[in-house]
Write a protein that holds these residues in place. Sequence first.
Motif, short mmCIF file in Angstrom:
data_model
loop_
_atom_site.label_atom_id
_atom_site.label_comp_id
_atom_site.label_asym_id
_atom_site.label_seq_id
_atom_site.Cartn_x
_atom_site.Cartn_y
_atom_site.Cartn_z
N ARG A 4 0.76 -0.98 -0.09
CA ARG A 4 0.12 -0.03 -0.11
C ARG A 4 0.83 1.26 0.10
NH1 ARG A 4 -5.64 -0.42 0.63
NH2 ARG A 4 -6.15 -2.33 1.24
N ARG A 5 1.93 1.11 0.44
CA ARG A 5 2.94 2.08 0.44
C ARG A 5 3.38 2.96 -0.88
NH1 ARG A 5 6.40 -1.97 -0.03
NH2 ARG A 5 8.45 -1.68 -1.34
N HIS A 6 3.12 2.21 -2.01
CA HIS A 6 3.11 2.77 -3.26
C HIS A 6 1.79 3.24 -3.73
CE1 HIS A 6 7.09 1.06 -3.50
NE2 HIS A 6 6.57 -0.30 -3.58
N LEU A 7 0.87 3.20 -3.15
CA LEU A 7 -0.44 3.86 -3.63
C LEU A 7 -0.62 5.13 -2.71
CD1 LEU A 7 -2.73 0.80 -3.24
CD2 LEU A 7 -1.67 1.83 -5.30
N ARG A 8 0.41 5.89 -2.18
CA ARG A 8 0.19 7.12 -1.41
C ARG A 8 0.42 8.31 -2.46
NH1 ARG A 8 4.58 5.25 3.05
NH2 ARG A 8 3.18 3.49 4.20
N SER A 9 -0.52 9.10 -2.26
CA SER A 9 -0.58 10.28 -2.99
C SER A 9 -0.15 11.49 -2.18
CB SER A 9 -1.82 10.60 -3.81
OG SER A 9 -2.07 11.79 -4.33
N THR A 10 0.41 12.82 -2.70
CA THR A 10 0.59 13.93 -1.93
C THR A 10 -0.34 14.99 -2.27
OG1 THR A 10 1.81 14.79 -4.00
CG2 THR A 10 2.91 13.50 -2.43
N VAL A 11 -1.54 14.53 -3.12
CA VAL A 11 -2.42 15.34 -3.17
C VAL A 11 -3.95 14.91 -3.20
CG1 VAL A 11 -1.41 16.76 -4.90
CG2 VAL A 11 -2.58 15.07 -5.72
N ALA A 12 -4.01 13.59 -3.19
CA ALA A 12 -5.29 12.88 -3.10
C ALA A 12 -5.13 11.62 -1.92
CB ALA A 12 -5.69 12.19 -4.40
N ASP A 13 -6.26 10.87 -1.91
CA ASP A 13 -6.17 9.69 -0.98
C ASP A 13 -5.38 8.59 -1.53
OD1 ASP A 13 -7.91 10.91 1.05
OD2 ASP A 13 -9.56 10.33 -0.40
N ARG A 14 -5.19 8.61 -2.89
CA ARG A 14 -4.38 7.23 -3.42
C ARG A 14 -4.08 7.80 -4.57
NH1 ARG A 14 -9.57 6.39 -3.35
NH2 ARG A 14 -9.53 5.11 -1.53
N VAL A 15 -3.10 6.99 -5.24
CA VAL A 15 -2.72 7.09 -6.78
C VAL A 15 -3.36 5.90 -7.56
CG1 VAL A 15 -0.70 8.57 -6.34
CG2 VAL A 15 -0.63 6.05 -6.60
N ASN A 16 -3.69 5.99 -8.95
CA ASN A 16 -3.99 4.58 -9.40
C ASN A 16 -2.95 4.16 -10.18
OD1 ASN A 16 -3.20 6.71 -11.73
ND2 ASN A 16 -4.85 5.47 -12.91
N CYS A 17 -1.62 4.52 -9.96
CA CYS A 17 -0.56 3.74 -10.42
C CYS A 17 0.54 4.29 -9.81
CB CYS A 17 -0.42 4.00 -12.01
SG CYS A 17 1.16 2.94 -12.51
N SER A 18 1.61 3.23 -9.26
CA SER A 18 2.78 3.20 -8.62
C SER A 18 4.06 3.45 -9.46
CB SER A 18 3.02 2.35 -7.42
OG SER A 18 3.59 1.27 -8.28
N HIS A 19 3.94 3.15 -10.81
CA HIS A 19 5.18 2.84 -11.76
C HIS A 19 6.08 2.01 -11.07
CE1 HIS A 19 3.35 6.07 -14.16
NE2 HIS A 19 3.23 6.82 -12.92
N ARG A 20 5.88 1.26 -9.96
CA ARG A 20 6.90 0.20 -9.48
C ARG A 20 6.50 -1.28 -9.61
NH1 ARG A 20 9.96 3.20 -5.66
NH2 ARG A 20 9.11 5.29 -5.28
N HIS A 21 7.28 -2.10 -9.37
CA HIS A 21 6.83 -3.63 -9.35
C HIS A 21 5.83 -3.93 -8.24
CE1 HIS A 21 10.35 -4.15 -11.81
NE2 HIS A 21 11.49 -3.49 -10.95
N GLY A 22 5.22 -4.98 -8.64
CA GLY A 22 3.79 -5.29 -7.84
C GLY A 22 2.64 -4.90 -8.12
N ASP A 23 2.41 -4.34 -9.47
CA ASP A 23 1.38 -3.81 -9.77
C ASP A 23 0.10 -4.43 -9.51
OD1 ASP A 23 -0.22 -1.38 -10.84
OD2 ASP A 23 -0.40 -2.61 -12.67
N THR A 24 0.25 -5.98 -9.92
CA THR A 24 -0.92 -6.68 -9.76
C THR A 24 -1.56 -6.93 -8.40
OG1 THR A 24 0.00 -8.12 -11.56
CG2 THR A 24 -1.90 -9.13 -10.01
#
Length: 439
Positions: A357-377
């Motif tokens: 979940r750490r890769h879903l953090r956003s600085t402007v919203a509750d989450r992001v829709n993509c982390s551009h990192r491994h583990g996307d599934t």
Amino acid sequence: MVAEPSPDGRSIVLNVGLGPARSATAGAFRRAAVAAVRAAGPARTLRLDLALPDDSGVPAADRARAVTEGAVLGLYRYDDFRSQKSASPLREVTVATSEHGAVAEALAVCDGTCLARDLVNCPADALTPTAFAHRVQHLADTVGLSCTLHEGQALTDLGLAGLAAVSRGSHASAGYVEVDYTPPAGPPALTVGLVGKGVTFDSGGLSLKPPGEMHAMKADMGGAAAVVGVFAALPRLGLPIQVRGYLPLAENMPGGGALRVGDVVRHLDGTTTEITNTDNEGRVILADVLVRATRPGPGRVDLVIDVATLTSAAVHALGTRTGALFSPDGSLADTILTAARRAGESLCRLPLLAHERRHLRSTVADRVNCSHRHGDTVQAALFLQDFITPGTPWAHLDIAAPAYNDETPYDEVPHGGTGFAVRTLIETLRLLSAQHHGR
């Protein structure tokens, strides 16, 4: 396989082996039937005799069901857009069995699977979101399902902000369909929700896909196609549970009004998502629908299963023939895995790793829709979990790879649309019904 003339010389006998003695499974019967129908050549009729004693370990009904599935699915062709049809010369296939109920059930399941294949194979210019919605409406009218279509301003009124946002770049209007199967006898004690991702073409939006990855993107509605295939079969199966289908339908295109990287979508539950990659649109359109299906109030389901061609990352772990299953509910996960084994489809349960979940953090919203990192599934599954009302059993099937076979045919699976998950979902509903009524 051995071919020899019949004693009267008027026909050919094909002897199809099932493997070592007493090792046969339902899958072996299914594959044997596929081999038989594909080896039939110019024959116009074929009789399939199940020459195995009853102590084989495979019940007679399961044998009949598997052989029927193998024969029908092995004969599948898609030639709607060919000037010359390529259908098999076979006009009649007879399964020699007294298990007529099992054969009828298998035919219903096969028809649903073949419908899902047709939808996936249909070119995107012919199967726009509106055309898809109208096909579902026609199916519902034909087989006796209730169906409601929402378009235009109605999407915003329903709070389906993700669906409306993703569709902005396309000239083709988005649609949202709810379809309902009610059992014929008595009020249902269990209601199951099936949510299917229906992106009829996915260019990636402004985060445009590379050309080499775009040729199969008409198949990005494979989840919705699977759900429609299930509903096509349900009235004939007569299962004693209620099933509700939720189908968000859209194109993801890079037009002038397209969703931008950096835009923020406010969902039906009030939370927000920052768009960091417009090619991760599937989770965005599913989010509000999952809220709608599971929130308290009229129409809420008892459990929900979503099925989606969601991430290309799953193929690197599981290959091209296996779907990924995520669920925090061990009992539901076990039921779906059992159903997949019985249906002859390959699923593997993957973990909902909380630390991702750490890769879903956003600085402007509750989450992001993509982390551009491994583990996307895994991250995509965690994203969807955010929109499930606590306490509602939920499972997510990521079928991005097995929904479309880019290789040569194998077993009962053709090239192109496979209809993957139709059989598993139907078997899951059958098992859930038995569990619930056995209490």
